[in-house]
Write an enzyme that holds these catalytic residues in place. Structure first.
Site, PDB file in Angstrom:
ATOM      1  N   GLU A 341       0.826  -1.215   0.000  1.00  0.00           N
ATOM      2  CA  GLU A 341       0.000   0.000   0.000  1.00  0.00           C
ATOM      3  C   GLU A 341       0.856   1.259   0.000  1.00  0.00           C
ATOM      4  O   GLU A 341       0.473   2.276  -0.593  1.00  0.00           O
ATOM      5  CB  GLU A 341      -0.966  -0.011   1.191  1.00  0.00           C
ATOM      6  CG  GLU A 341      -1.902  -1.224   1.253  1.00  0.00           C
ATOM      7  CD  GLU A 341      -2.756  -1.413  -0.002  1.00  0.00           C
ATOM      8  OE1 GLU A 341      -2.856  -0.485  -0.823  1.00  0.00           O
ATOM      9  OE2 GLU A 341      -3.318  -2.508  -0.166  1.00  0.00           O
ATOM     10  N   TYR A 415      -2.262  -7.032 -11.392  1.00  0.00           N
ATOM     11  CA  TYR A 415      -1.284  -7.096 -10.309  1.00  0.00           C
ATOM     12  C   TYR A 415      -0.044  -7.886 -10.744  1.00  0.00           C
ATOM     13  O   TYR A 415       1.016  -7.316 -10.986  1.00  0.00           O
ATOM     14  CB  TYR A 415      -1.892  -7.754  -9.073  1.00  0.00           C
ATOM     15  CG  TYR A 415      -2.916  -6.914  -8.347  1.00  0.00           C
ATOM     16  CD1 TYR A 415      -2.574  -6.186  -7.213  1.00  0.00           C
ATOM     17  CD2 TYR A 415      -4.231  -6.855  -8.782  1.00  0.00           C
ATOM     18  CE1 TYR A 415      -3.508  -5.423  -6.531  1.00  0.00           C
ATOM     19  CE2 TYR A 415      -5.182  -6.090  -8.117  1.00  0.00           C
ATOM     20  CZ  TYR A 415      -4.808  -5.377  -6.995  1.00  0.00           C
ATOM     21  OH  TYR A 415      -5.737  -4.615  -6.333  1.00  0.00           O
TER      22      TYR A 415
END
Length: 553
Positions: A341, A415
């Site tokens: 993150e 991803y």
């Protein structure tokens, strides 16, 4: 077929304004609301965001929000009506400019405001939107977006928003399209019960006690541009600790807010934040928001990349909730949520996609950042082991790039297929210093900007001094994995690419009886003379391709 596909997309976008739903090439059905959300409509095109002042009162027991958003904007084109987005069951109750209430036409989640004051091109204006209601409750945050209303172990409210996919307009009115960010930042004023704290983006500049109402108002200031979905409120019985990091642009404030009972665990686990900053400043360049500081904030869900207010819910353990997503063991060397993150501060928050169809720019680079963290601290082989291990999560179900203009992301492969594509490009460049400078250069060239896939592709190709267009087309716009087909016969290597786009010509490193050899396959058969005693060929594992010996092993 490509021109037919483009024609169909263009026709569908035009027609979807009047049709209820349309079918797109990959079978997706989109509605007028999708188009209003995902398109730069005429009502969005003529003005540019400058600043938000968002004031919101949070009532935990009622799960209710109310407040105002005063928006400053610059007139850049011929004025039209203004489109503002706010999703039901939240209600846009009033729009006021120059002390005069304005007419509002409601069309689902889009609201069209008719302006009365003259709008002069080049000048700035303010308009205040009043809103209230019970926002959508997130059922499975952060994947299913909305507000989360929970209680901590002491029975106190524990509240946060996570709305990347569903959109920030799920709880406050704004221009909910990623292409336009408030250039001069945001001021957030969040009123909460007296016994709780709000932590939001940027720096805390004021706290006011409202004794009659038994509440407190926290004021946070963001000085940099910020994407709408990155704006957050986090409310709980927080305690705070901090440290300083001597970074590339000087001293950086690193602040941590966690639930009272988790303070000691956090002081140990959050050591990964400083390690993250060291690794990512090395690979990507200076942290992009020194003026706003860096925060890590505990929340009642797994975590998200809210700008300068990264949220954390990984249970104070390494891996992804204790699991290694690569299956190699290397994923247990770091706290996945802190690293992943926070990596988004460079790719998502500094460099932001103009259309969510290009969300791979956020997720592909950031998934790749996990292996770069390992590279920095544990070496290149560890990093390769990790990123190659994540291939087991790739489905190759649909293209990584989504459908433009309708707020629709591509495959979840963005991803780890994205990460493995980037890892493959690193092999093609074959110069780690050059590759690092490209990653840093991206964050310098597109500093605080919204971008398209083509801009990213062109930058990498230009600075790699090679045409990577076929590589991007193969991995981002196609679902097939390239197959290196070959045979060795009478001392001759015969080879080509199969299962690819027509123009695919990616160079490939192979090992012939243990010796490194670079080939330049195309989709046509080629020959290369080898030693007659050659017995084995191995494709370098760092290339995300398959191989097939057409004569058998």
């Amino acid at each position: 077929m490509n021109w037919m596909k483009s024609l169909l997309i263009a026709a569908t976008l035009t027609f979807s304004f009047t049709a209820r739903a349309q079918l797109f090439p990959h079978g997706e059905a989109f509605t007028r609301q999708d188009t209003l959300r995902g398109t730069i409509t005429p009502e969005r095109a003529w003005w540019d965001l400058a600043h938000y002042t968002l004031e919101v009162k949070v009532e935990p027991e009622k799960q209710f929000l109310s407040g105002t958003n005063t928006m400053t904007y610059t007139v850049t084109g011929q004025p039209q009506r203004m489109q503002i987005d706010l999703q039901a069951p939240m209600k846009l109750t009033k729009a006021v400019q120059n002390a005069e209430e304005l007419p509002i036409e409601h069309d689902g989640n889009a609201h069209f405001i008719s302006l009365k004051q003259e709008q002069v091109q080049g000048k700035n204006y303010d308009i205040t939107f009043h809103f209230s209601g019970k926002p959508v409750v997130a059922q499975r945050p952060p994947w299913d977006g909305g507000l989360t209303w929970q209680k901590d172990s002491n029975g106190l409210p524990f509240i946060a928003n996570a709305n990347q996919g569903i959109g920030s307009s799920v709880w406050w009115p704004n221009k909910d399209h990623p292409s336009d960010e408030p250039d001069k930042g945001v001021l957030l004023k969040v009123e909460v019960p007296e016994n709780l704290m709000d932590v939001s983006n940027g720096r805390l500049i004021d706290t006011q006690h409202n004794r009659k109402a038994n509440t407190k108002t926290y004021t946070w200031e963001v000085k940099n541009p910020i994407n709408n979905y990155g704006i957050n409120i986090n409310i709980g019985d927080y305690v705070h600790f901090s440290e300083k990091y001597q970074g590339e642009k000087g001293e950086l404030d690193m602040d941590y807010y966690v639930l009272r009972d988790n303070l000691e665990k956090a002081k140990e686990q959050f050591k990964d934040a400083k390690r993250m900053m060291e690794a990512f400043e090395h690979w990507f360049g200076p942290y992009p928001f020194y003026e706003d500081g860096y925060k890590l904030v505990e929340v009642p869900y797994l975590g998200m990349e809210h700008q300068s207010s990264v949220t954390y819910g990984n249970a104070y353990g390494n891996g992804y909730l204790g699991r290694d997503l690569s299956g190699t063991g290397w994923g247990l060397k770091f706290d996945f949520i802190i690293i992943h993150e926070s990596g988004h501060e460079w790719f998502a928050n500094n460099i932001t996609n103009k259309d969510v169809a290009d969300m791979w720019i956020h997720e592909g680079f950031t998934a790749y950042s996990e292996s770069l963290f390992l590279d920095y601290f544990y070496g290149k082989e560890a990093a390769s082991d990790y990123v190659l291990g994540t291939r087991m999560a790739i489905n190759n179900d649909r293209p990584v790039i989504g459908t433009y203009g309708v707020n629709y992301e591509g495959s979840g492969d963005m991803y780890y297929k994205g990460a493995n594509m980037l890892h493959t490009i690193r092999q093609l460049i074959n110069d780690d210093d050059k590759w690092r400078e490209i990653l840093r250069g991206l964050n310098r060239e597109f500093y605080h900007q919204t971008v398209t896939t083509k801009q990213i592709e062109n930058y990498i190709s230009d600075h790699a001094d090679m045409n990577l267009e076929p590589v991007f087309d193969q991995y981002l716009r196609d679902v097939r994995i390239p197959i290196f087909s070959y045979t060795i016969k009478n001392g001759m290597l015969i080879y080509r690419w199969e299962n690819t786009v027509k123009s695919f010509n990616m160079p490939l490193k192979v090992w012939v009886d243990g010796e490194e050899v670079w080939l330049k396959p195309t989709t046509q058969w080629q020959n290369k003379k080898l030693d007659p005693t050659t017995s084995a060929l191995t494709v370098d594992r760092n290339f995300y391709v398959a191989k097939m010996n057409v004569m058998g092993e």
